[in-house]
Design a protein around this motif. Structure first.
Motif, PDB file in Angstrom:
ATOM      1  N   GLY A 264       0.794  -1.220   0.000  1.00 44.82           N
ATOM      2  CA  GLY A 264       0.000   0.000   0.000  1.00 44.82           C
ATOM      3  C   GLY A 264       0.830   1.275   0.000  1.00 44.82           C
ATOM      4  O   GLY A 264       0.276   2.368  -0.020  1.00 44.82           O
ATOM      5  N   ASP A 265       2.161   1.155  -0.003  1.00 44.01           N
ATOM      6  CA  ASP A 265       3.016   2.347   0.008  1.00 44.01           C
ATOM      7  C   ASP A 265       3.522   2.720  -1.379  1.00 44.01           C
ATOM      8  O   ASP A 265       4.272   3.677  -1.534  1.00 44.01           O
ATOM      9  N   GLY A 266       3.128   1.959  -2.411  1.00 44.81           N
ATOM     10  CA  GLY A 266       3.569   2.244  -3.772  1.00 44.81           C
ATOM     11  C   GLY A 266       5.002   1.828  -4.052  1.00 44.81           C
ATOM     12  O   GLY A 266       5.532   2.122  -5.121  1.00 44.81           O
ATOM     13  N   GLN A 267       5.641   1.134  -3.094  1.00 41.42           N
ATOM     14  CA  GLN A 267       7.034   0.706  -3.250  1.00 41.42           C
ATOM     15  C   GLN A 267       7.282  -0.742  -2.843  1.00 41.42           C
ATOM     16  O   GLN A 267       8.355  -1.270  -3.114  1.00 41.42           O
ATOM     17  N   THR A 268       6.321  -1.342  -2.171  1.00 43.12           N
ATOM     18  CA  THR A 268       6.557  -2.646  -1.564  1.00 43.12           C
ATOM     19  C   THR A 268       5.447  -3.628  -1.897  1.00 43.12           C
ATOM     20  O   THR A 268       4.269  -3.276  -1.830  1.00 43.12           O
ATOM     21  N   ALA A 269       5.847  -4.862  -2.206  1.00 41.40           N
ATOM     22  CA  ALA A 269       4.902  -5.973  -2.271  1.00 41.40           C
ATOM     23  C   ALA A 269       5.203  -6.871  -1.079  1.00 41.40           C
ATOM     24  O   ALA A 269       6.358  -7.255  -0.868  1.00 41.40           O
ATOM     25  N   GLN A 270       4.178  -7.187  -0.316  1.00 44.62           N
ATOM     26  CA  GLN A 270       4.364  -8.151   0.774  1.00 44.62           C
ATOM     27  C   GLN A 270       4.754  -9.501   0.175  1.00 44.62           C
ATOM     28  O   GLN A 270       5.680 -10.143   0.639  1.00 44.62           O
ATOM     29  N   THR A 271       3.996  -9.909  -0.861  1.00 43.82           N
ATOM     30  CA  THR A 271       4.250 -11.177  -1.549  1.00 43.82           C
ATOM     31  C   THR A 271       3.910 -11.025  -3.021  1.00 43.82           C
ATOM     32  O   THR A 271       2.915 -10.403  -3.369  1.00 43.82           O
ATOM     33  N   ILE A 272       4.766 -11.607  -3.852  1.00 45.02           N
ATOM     34  CA  ILE A 272       4.413 -11.880  -5.240  1.00 45.02           C
ATOM     35  C   ILE A 272       4.537 -13.388  -5.391  1.00 45.02           C
ATOM     36  O   ILE A 272       5.565 -13.977  -5.053  1.00 45.02           O
ATOM     37  N   ALA A 273       3.460 -14.006  -5.842  1.00 49.26           N
ATOM     38  CA  ALA A 273       3.446 -15.453  -6.061  1.00 49.26           C
ATOM     39  C   ALA A 273       3.330 -15.716  -7.557  1.00 49.26           C
ATOM     40  O   ALA A 273       2.499 -15.109  -8.234  1.00 49.26           O
ATOM     41  N   LEU A 274       4.170 -16.608  -8.060  1.00 53.96           N
ATOM     42  CA  LEU A 274       4.186 -16.954  -9.483  1.00 53.96           C
ATOM     43  C   LEU A 274       3.930 -18.443  -9.658  1.00 53.96           C
ATOM     44  O   LEU A 274       4.517 -19.270  -8.960  1.00 53.96           O
ATOM     45  N   ARG A 275       3.091 -18.759 -10.639  1.00 56.03           N
ATOM     46  CA  ARG A 275       2.848 -20.160 -10.983  1.00 56.03           C
ATOM     47  C   ARG A 275       3.983 -20.611 -11.894  1.00 56.03           C
ATOM     48  O   ARG A 275       4.066 -20.197 -13.041  1.00 56.03           O
ATOM     49  N   LEU A 276       4.879 -21.423 -11.363  1.00 56.37           N
ATOM     50  CA  LEU A 276       6.038 -21.902 -12.117  1.00 56.37           C
ATOM     51  C   LEU A 276       5.730 -23.118 -12.965  1.00 56.37           C
ATOM     52  O   LEU A 276       6.497 -23.471 -13.854  1.00 56.37           O
ATOM     53  N   ARG A 277       4.615 -23.790 -12.657  1.00 58.04           N
ATOM     54  CA  ARG A 277       4.326 -25.094 -13.252  1.00 58.04           C
ATOM     55  C   ARG A 277       2.942 -25.135 -13.894  1.00 58.04           C
ATOM     56  O   ARG A 277       2.058 -24.391 -13.508  1.00 58.04           O
ATOM     57  N   LYS A 278       2.818 -26.074 -14.819  1.00 60.31           N
ATOM     58  CA  LYS A 278       1.503 -26.381 -15.360  1.00 60.31           C
ATOM     59  C   LYS A 278       0.705 -27.031 -14.224  1.00 60.31           C
ATOM     60  O   LYS A 278       1.284 -27.616 -13.313  1.00 60.31           O
ATOM     61  N   PRO A 279      -0.633 -26.955 -14.286  1.00 59.87           N
ATOM     62  CA  PRO A 279      -1.421 -27.605 -13.232  1.00 59.87           C
ATOM     63  C   PRO A 279      -1.129 -29.097 -13.128  1.00 59.87           C
ATOM     64  O   PRO A 279      -0.615 -29.714 -14.068  1.00 59.87           O
ATOM     65  N   LYS A 280      -1.476 -29.663 -11.986  1.00 59.40           N
ATOM     66  CA  LYS A 280      -1.193 -31.071 -11.683  1.00 59.40           C
ATOM     67  C   LYS A 280      -1.609 -31.998 -12.823  1.00 59.40           C
ATOM     68  O   LYS A 280      -0.900 -32.924 -13.169  1.00 59.40           O
ATOM     69  N   GLY A 281      -2.758 -31.722 -13.439  1.00 58.51           N
ATOM     70  CA  GLY A 281      -3.214 -32.531 -14.562  1.00 58.51           C
ATOM     71  C   GLY A 281      -2.260 -32.483 -15.748  1.00 58.51           C
ATOM     72  O   GLY A 281      -2.216 -33.383 -16.568  1.00 58.51           O
ATOM     73  N   GLY A 282      -1.457 -31.426 -15.832  1.00 58.67           N
ATOM     74  CA  GLY A 282      -0.452 -31.270 -16.884  1.00 58.67           C
ATOM     75  C   GLY A 282       0.898 -31.806 -16.469  1.00 58.67           C
ATOM     76  O   GLY A 282       1.894 -31.594 -17.155  1.00 58.67           O
ATOM     77  N   GLY A 283       0.951 -32.472 -15.323  1.00 54.81           N
ATOM     78  CA  GLY A 283       2.184 -33.115 -14.870  1.00 54.81           C
ATOM     79  C   GLY A 283       3.135 -32.211 -14.095  1.00 54.81           C
ATOM     80  O   GLY A 283       4.271 -32.573 -13.867  1.00 54.81           O
ATOM     81  N   HIS A 284       2.677 -31.044 -13.708  1.00 57.16           N
ATOM     82  CA  HIS A 284       3.529 -30.107 -12.967  1.00 57.16           C
ATOM     83  C   HIS A 284       4.772 -29.693 -13.744  1.00 57.16           C
ATOM     84  O   HIS A 284       5.779 -29.305 -13.155  1.00 57.16           O
ATOM     85  N   GLY A 285       4.720 -29.776 -15.084  1.00 64.06           N
ATOM     86  CA  GLY A 285       5.865 -29.349 -15.892  1.00 64.06           C
ATOM     87  C   GLY A 285       6.141 -27.867 -15.715  1.00 64.06           C
ATOM     88  O   GLY A 285       5.226 -27.066 -15.523  1.00 64.06           O
ATOM     89  N   LEU A 286       7.395 -27.498 -15.756  1.00 66.08           N
ATOM     90  CA  LEU A 286       7.796 -26.110 -15.542  1.00 66.08           C
ATOM     91  C   LEU A 286       7.491 -25.248 -16.766  1.00 66.08           C
ATOM     92  O   LEU A 286       7.627 -25.697 -17.905  1.00 66.08           O
ATOM     93  N   LEU A 287       7.091 -24.019 -16.523  1.00 65.97           N
ATOM     94  CA  LEU A 287       6.797 -23.063 -17.590  1.00 65.97           C
ATOM     95  C   LEU A 287       8.092 -22.393 -18.042  1.00 65.97           C
ATOM     96  O   LEU A 287       9.072 -22.350 -17.287  1.00 65.97           O
TER      97      LEU A 287
END
Length: 176
Positions: free
Chosen positions: A78-101
């Motif tokens: 909320g300060d325009g400079q900080t993210a508490q967390t950024i989460a990225l999906r590194l993998r295809k969904p479980k049905g896709g075998g969790h392969g890396l993007l």
């Protein structure tokens, strides 16, 4: 789940990935690559990401339970400079075998989430900032500010051989 922390006040302060999922070492390397590419932009702007985490559809990841259609998310401070967390999906969904993007897809998502540090909504200003971040990153990359895992510039520099760095004589050094 494994994490590492940085002592810097700008950039990415902590990284977490899922150690129980397939190819955990490659996933960690991908997340580290994203961090290394993002940090020059974050530092140049005086921004920080307190936590960069792997997002997955299963409970093995630091962040889970989100729709498989979500490539990432940002929790701005909320300060325009900080993210508490950024989460990225590194993998295809479980049905896709969790392969890396691919890295390119992950980094584009990182730029998108970094724009949310300033703009919470997908407004014209959000997309303008995202474009600015991409151009800024390209410039920093071209100037050698983006480093590889060993701390060397990805572009704009070259690694010296042992002989070139440590010639046995002055004459040999002049010819190298």
């Amino acid at each position: 789940m494994a994490s590492s922390a940085s002592s810097s006040t700008h950039g990415v302060l902590q990284v977490e990935h899922a150690t129980a999922l397939p190819e955990a070492d490659r996933a960690r390397a991908l997340l580290d690559d994203v961090r290394r590419h993002a940090e020059p932009v974050l530092r140049a702007r005086g921004w920080r990401v307190r936590r960069l985490a792997e997002l997955c559809c299963c409970k093995a990841a630091p962040e889970s339970g989100k729709s498989a259609n979500v490539a990432g998310w940002c929790l701005p401070a909320g300060d325009g400079q900080t993210a508490q967390t950024i989460a990225l999906r590194l993998r295809k969904p479980k049905g896709g075998g969790h392969g890396l993007l691919p890295f390119e897809s992950l980094f584009e998502t990182m730029l998108h989430e970094m724009a949310h540090i300033v703009h919470s909504r997908h407004s014209p200003a959000f997309f303008e900032l995202m474009d600015e971040l991409r151009v800024e990153w390209e410039g920093l990359l071209a100037k050698g500010h983006v480093l590889d895992a060993a701390g060397f510039p990805l572009i704009g520099g070259s690694r010296m051989t042992f002989a070139a760095h440590n010639p046995t004589s002055t004459e040999q050094g002049r010819t190298l």
